[in-house]
Design a protein around this motif. Structure first.
Motif, PDB file in Angstrom:
ATOM      1  N   SER A 205       0.447  -2.864  -3.586  1.00 28.91           N
ATOM      2  CA  SER A 205      -0.314  -2.085  -4.565  1.00 28.91           C
ATOM      3  C   SER A 205      -1.807  -2.345  -4.434  1.00 28.91           C
ATOM      4  N   ALA A 206      -2.165  -3.602  -4.151  1.00 24.00           N
ATOM      5  CA  ALA A 206      -3.581  -3.940  -3.973  1.00 24.00           C
ATOM      6  C   ALA A 206      -4.158  -3.242  -2.748  1.00 24.00           C
ATOM      7  N   ARG A 209      -4.895   0.300  -3.676  1.00 19.94           N
ATOM      8  CA  ARG A 209      -6.116   0.400  -4.486  1.00 19.94           C
ATOM      9  C   ARG A 209      -7.367   0.229  -3.630  1.00 19.94           C
ATOM     10  N   GLY A 385      -2.266  -6.712 -10.590  1.00 26.48           N
ATOM     11  CA  GLY A 385      -2.232  -7.209  -9.224  1.00 26.48           C
ATOM     12  C   GLY A 385      -2.114  -8.708  -9.113  1.00 26.48           C
TER      13      GLY A 385
END
Length: 506
Positions: A205-206, A209, A385
């Motif tokens: 997910s990081a 982003r 995160g």
């Protein structure tokens, strides 16, 4: 004093990377005194530099000069025979000489192999020779690779990174941070899943982003347009378009020369505790190519996994050990006895601005496993995160995973390396990433290791700052702290800021 038959001791070092450069530093005084005739042979046209930071050079974050670890001109002026762009094709052990690609032969009394590791070439249609990659395809392993990626970024081409390990992720993050369009292709559900477990999903997910397109799939081959890379083909027919492909599929020790002259090899070149190649005289190996395994069945230190760790810190320790031993012997002093190697679990750190992860030790333990002495604590906050996992046995930290929490990760690494007990309330460690916890996460005493790569303590950095060093490069030049992976740069800055804050307050 031991010397060659016709004068100074002839020492040849094959390979001119960071480990070889560190070893050569020890021998320079003997070269100046005429006791050693030293030849360093490097296959690249560039003298030793820090490969760990090549990705930073590729994206323009730092200059090539900032990662250089040796000055070929200065060494030559000091009497060292430096041969760059030169390849050794064979070692002739019976006659103690190395044969070069240009047909020349160089004799030696002592040979040190510091050939390092080579990148793994994945099995893909269109790739069959690591030495003849199509234009647009590279490993991001050397400065030539860095220059190629820099050109692709300047041309605003999409960068495709194949490999979901630390090197691949760091390369992808570096390019994305500098405005590049990046696609990371990996196998499995999430990048670094084997090392991070469920924390890999937080890392994924990081990455999203950070603007990185993450694609899970099995690569099948490459597509070329006008002879240049234009896409990575996946099994099932899908393709990932791009203007440059970075292969980040791991590395293997380079043992070709050792295999060619019948030295014992396994994962690497087998050496004893003194780093001498097994079953021979006059040949040693250090760094990524060396596997310390003495072959004695009763040696506990060599009974488990002995494969080279592939990390800069242990290589530098070997360079120091062998360099000091050579200096002592050639100066007529008794050399310190070499003990069994210290086997320490590797601490793997992903370092990037805004995205970080660290893992070490046993991480596969399940929180619900019932086993005497085993305890597993897990904390997850995917929305922000963050993820942490702590594995203890009888209260002692034996494994950790930490994503998105740099200060907590730093403290856990310190406790892990010291084999320390965790506080009864594990959640107290999570507060270290709050504003109040920043200073608490720094190593607590001057004897604590701040830079793991170079083995530099916090006290040595504090002395450097107190002596007038006011920036990370100045501290690095004076102490070597921060010259490895660069993961301790923030801690060095914190020491500097703390020092000058106290000075102002007083």
């Amino acid at each position: 004093m031991s010397t060659g038959a016709n004068g100074p001791e002839r020492i040849i070092v094959v390979g001119f990377g960071p480990v070889a450069a560190r070893f050569v530093e020890h021998l320079e005084p003997l070269v100046a005194a005429g006791r050693v005739a030293l030849t360093v042979i490097g296959q690249e046209d560039d003298a030793a530099y820090n490969r760990v930071l090549v990705a930073d050079v590729a994206v323009g974050r730092i200059r090539e000069t900032a990662i250089r670890l040796a000055d070929a001109g200065a060494l030559s002026a000091a009497g060292v025979d430096v041969r760059l762009g030169t390849r050794v094709v064979r070692v002739d052990r019976p006659y103690r000489r190395v044969l070069l690609a240009d047909g020349r032969a160089l004799g030696y009394d002592r040979l040190v192999l510091a050939t390092g590791s080579r990148p793994v070439l994945p099995r893909l249609d269109g790739l069959d020779d690591a030495h003849r990659l199509p234009p647009g395809v590279g490993f991001l392993r050397d400065l030539d690779d860095a220059r190629a990626v820099a050109a692709a970024l300047a041309a605003q081409q999409r960068i495709v990174v194949l490999g979901g390990g630390i090197l691949g992720i760091e390369a992808a993050l570096a390019a994305a941070e500098e405005g590049g369009r990046v696609t990371l292709v990996h196998s499995g559900r999430s990048p670094m899943e084997r090392l991070l477990g469920e924390g890999a999903r937080v890392l994924g997910s990081a990455l999203a982003r950070a603007g990185i397109t993450v694609v899970a799939g099995t690569s099948a081959g490459i597509c070329l347009t006008d002879g240049r890379f234009s896409a990575l083909a996946l099994e099932g027919g899908a393709r990932v378009d791009g203007g440059a492909l970075v292969l980040a599929c791991g590395v293997r020790p380079r043992t070709e020369l050792a295999d060619g002259c019948d030295l014992a090899t396994a994962d690497g070149i087998l050496v004893d505790h003194e780093l001498r190649a097994l079953g021979t005289g006059g040949v040693w190996a250090i760094g990524d190519c060396a596997e310390v395994c003495c072959g004695v069945s009763t040696c506990a230190a060599c009974s488990g996994t002995t494969a080279p760790p592939g990390l800069l810190g242990p290589g530098w320790q070997q360079a120091d050990q062998l360099g000091l031993a050579f200096v002592a012997e050639l100066s007529g002093r008794p050399a310190a006895a070499a003990g069994p190697p210290e086997r320490r679990d590797a601490v793997l750190v992903l370092k990037a601005h805004g995205v970080d992860a660290v893992t070490a030790g046993e991480t596969d333990a399940d929180p619900w496993t019932i086993e005497p002495g085993l305890a597993v604590a897990v904390w997850a906050d995917p929305g922000h995160g963050r993820y942490a996992k702590m594995v203890t046995r009888d209260g002692v930290l034996t494994g950790l995973v930490c994503v998105g929490m740099p200060r907590t990760g730093a403290e856990l690494v310190l406790l892990f390396e010291r084999r320390s007990e965790l506080p009864a309330d594990r959640s107290s460690l999570l507060s270290l990433d709050s504003a109040e916890g920043v200073l608490a996460a720094l190593p607590p005493g001057p004897d604590a290791t701040l830079c793991r790569c170079a083995g530099i303590t916090r006290g040595a950095v504090q002395e450097s700052v107190a002596g007038g060093c006011s920036s990370v490069p100045e501290v690095s030049a004076g102490t070597r702290a921060g010259t490895g992976c660069g993961g301790c740069h923030d801690d060095i800055r914190a020491v500097i800021e703390h020092h000058f804050a106290v000075a102002v307050a007083s």
